[in-house]
Write an enzyme that holds these catalytic residues in place. Sequence first.
Site, PDB file in Angstrom:
ATOM      1  N   ALA A  18       0.815  -1.221   0.000  1.00  0.00           N
ATOM      2  CA  ALA A  18       0.000   0.000   0.000  1.00  0.00           C
ATOM      3  C   ALA A  18       0.845   1.265   0.000  1.00  0.00           C
ATOM      4  O   ALA A  18       0.305   2.361   0.095  1.00  0.00           O
ATOM      5  CB  ALA A  18      -0.934   0.001   1.213  1.00  0.00           C
ATOM      6  N   LYS A  22       1.233   9.419  -3.507  1.00  0.00           N
ATOM      7  CA  LYS A  22      -0.082   9.358  -4.145  1.00  0.00           C
ATOM      8  C   LYS A  22      -0.677  10.702  -4.565  1.00  0.00           C
ATOM      9  O   LYS A  22      -1.704  10.717  -5.229  1.00  0.00           O
ATOM     10  CB  LYS A  22      -1.072   8.634  -3.228  1.00  0.00           C
ATOM     11  N   LEU A  60      -2.013  -2.402  -4.091  1.00  0.00           N
ATOM     12  CA  LEU A  60      -3.104  -1.440  -4.221  1.00  0.00           C
ATOM     13  C   LEU A  60      -2.822  -0.478  -5.360  1.00  0.00           C
ATOM     14  O   LEU A  60      -1.739   0.107  -5.441  1.00  0.00           O
ATOM     15  CB  LEU A  60      -3.287  -0.664  -2.917  1.00  0.00           C
ATOM     16  N   LYS A  64      -6.496   6.350 -11.195  1.00  0.00           N
ATOM     17  CA  LYS A  64      -5.615   7.209 -12.003  1.00  0.00           C
ATOM     18  C   LYS A  64      -4.604   6.418 -12.814  1.00  0.00           C
ATOM     19  O   LYS A  64      -3.924   6.974 -13.687  1.00  0.00           O
ATOM     20  CB  LYS A  64      -4.933   8.221 -11.099  1.00  0.00           C
ATOM     21  N   TYR A  72       1.748  10.467 -11.559  1.00  0.00           N
ATOM     22  CA  TYR A  72       1.317   9.524 -10.533  1.00  0.00           C
ATOM     23  C   TYR A  72       0.599   8.334 -11.166  1.00  0.00           C
ATOM     24  O   TYR A  72       0.907   7.179 -10.892  1.00  0.00           O
ATOM     25  CB  TYR A  72       0.407  10.230  -9.519  1.00  0.00           C
ATOM     26  N   LYS A  76       1.755   4.350 -11.334  1.00  0.00           N
ATOM     27  CA  LYS A  76       0.919   3.282 -10.772  1.00  0.00           C
ATOM     28  C   LYS A  76       0.522   2.266 -11.848  1.00  0.00           C
ATOM     29  O   LYS A  76       0.373   1.079 -11.562  1.00  0.00           O
ATOM     30  CB  LYS A  76      -0.316   3.878 -10.089  1.00  0.00           C
ATOM     31  N   ASN A 104     -11.389   6.996  -4.991  1.00  0.00           N
ATOM     32  CA  ASN A 104     -11.036   7.764  -3.800  1.00  0.00           C
ATOM     33  C   ASN A 104     -11.588   7.109  -2.541  1.00  0.00           C
ATOM     34  O   ASN A 104     -12.768   6.761  -2.476  1.00  0.00           O
ATOM     35  CB  ASN A 104     -11.594   9.189  -3.917  1.00  0.00           C
ATOM     36  N   GLY A 107     -12.334   9.999   3.382  1.00  0.00           N
ATOM     37  CA  GLY A 107     -11.640  10.402   4.590  1.00  0.00           C
ATOM     38  C   GLY A 107     -10.147  10.178   4.576  1.00  0.00           C
ATOM     39  O   GLY A 107      -9.464  10.491   5.558  1.00  0.00           O
ATOM     40  N   GLU A 190      -4.837  16.605 -13.441  1.00  0.00           N
ATOM     41  CA  GLU A 190      -6.157  16.109 -13.045  1.00  0.00           C
ATOM     42  C   GLU A 190      -7.033  15.801 -14.255  1.00  0.00           C
ATOM     43  O   GLU A 190      -6.915  16.441 -15.300  1.00  0.00           O
ATOM     44  CB  GLU A 190      -6.884  17.140 -12.170  1.00  0.00           C
TER      45      GLU A 190
END
Length: 272
Positions: A18, A22, A60, A64, A72, A76, A104, A107, A190
């Site tokens: 993990a 990020k 994980l 994206k 990023y 990944k 996403n 939290g 983005e």
Amino acid sequence: DKVRLERAFEGIDIVIHAAAMKHVHLAEYNPSECIKTNINGAENVIAAAIKCGVKDVVALSTDKACAPINLYGATKLTSDKLFVAANNIKGSKDVKFSVVRYGNVMGSNGSVMPFFLNKRKDGVLPITDKKMTRFNISLQDGCQMVFDAIEKAWGGEVFVPKIPSYKISDVATAIAPELEHKVVGIRPGEKLHEEMITSSDSYNTVDLGTYYAILPQKSPYSQYSKDDYKEAFNGKDVPNGFSYNSGNNSDWESIESLRELVRIHVDSSFKI
């Protein structure tokens, strides 16, 4: 660090990878650090797992990584490819590598819900674009996906959950309906909408009911066939050209459901 990982993995059966750099904007600003962590670090995890006799490795991923437009996401995607291909280089070692890809996490550090909660004191909420959408998953559901991958993976799958989308503007309205929403524009790297399965992936994707599984492409190194996989898990082919996009999702969070999710998963004291 490869040597440190080899010591950490000694006598370990299961590894959940993990660790990642990020944040999109930080990766754009510090590309070499992102590459070292997300790509070179992934290679070190794979090498240490094979050397130390680990049985199951789940990495994980992120939405994206699908058709990436930022560094990023590109790192990944590379990491995903490394973990899928690791099943081809394990030799006689009894180890399976698989990937879990989701959107996403509610939290989580730097995510939009705690960001908007913190920004309420400023009297204005910054919105990148009123049309922007994202996938949404709870920490508990994300963890359950990992547990399911450990239990069910044959090696080489990229597991994708069926989860709802939300509009960023709806999150802002749910958290602070009385405040001005100031459009500030999309940040470097983005996307307006996120994607987890591209149309090109559809030919290797199986619908498992709760999840999708993108299977490794058929090659001389394939350890199982798509037909065998579907039979074992009662899976079905997705339509050719199918894509899974947060903007054209059939399942959406409402403003009211978002408020409840904020209370449950982010801040139990939250109220309007």
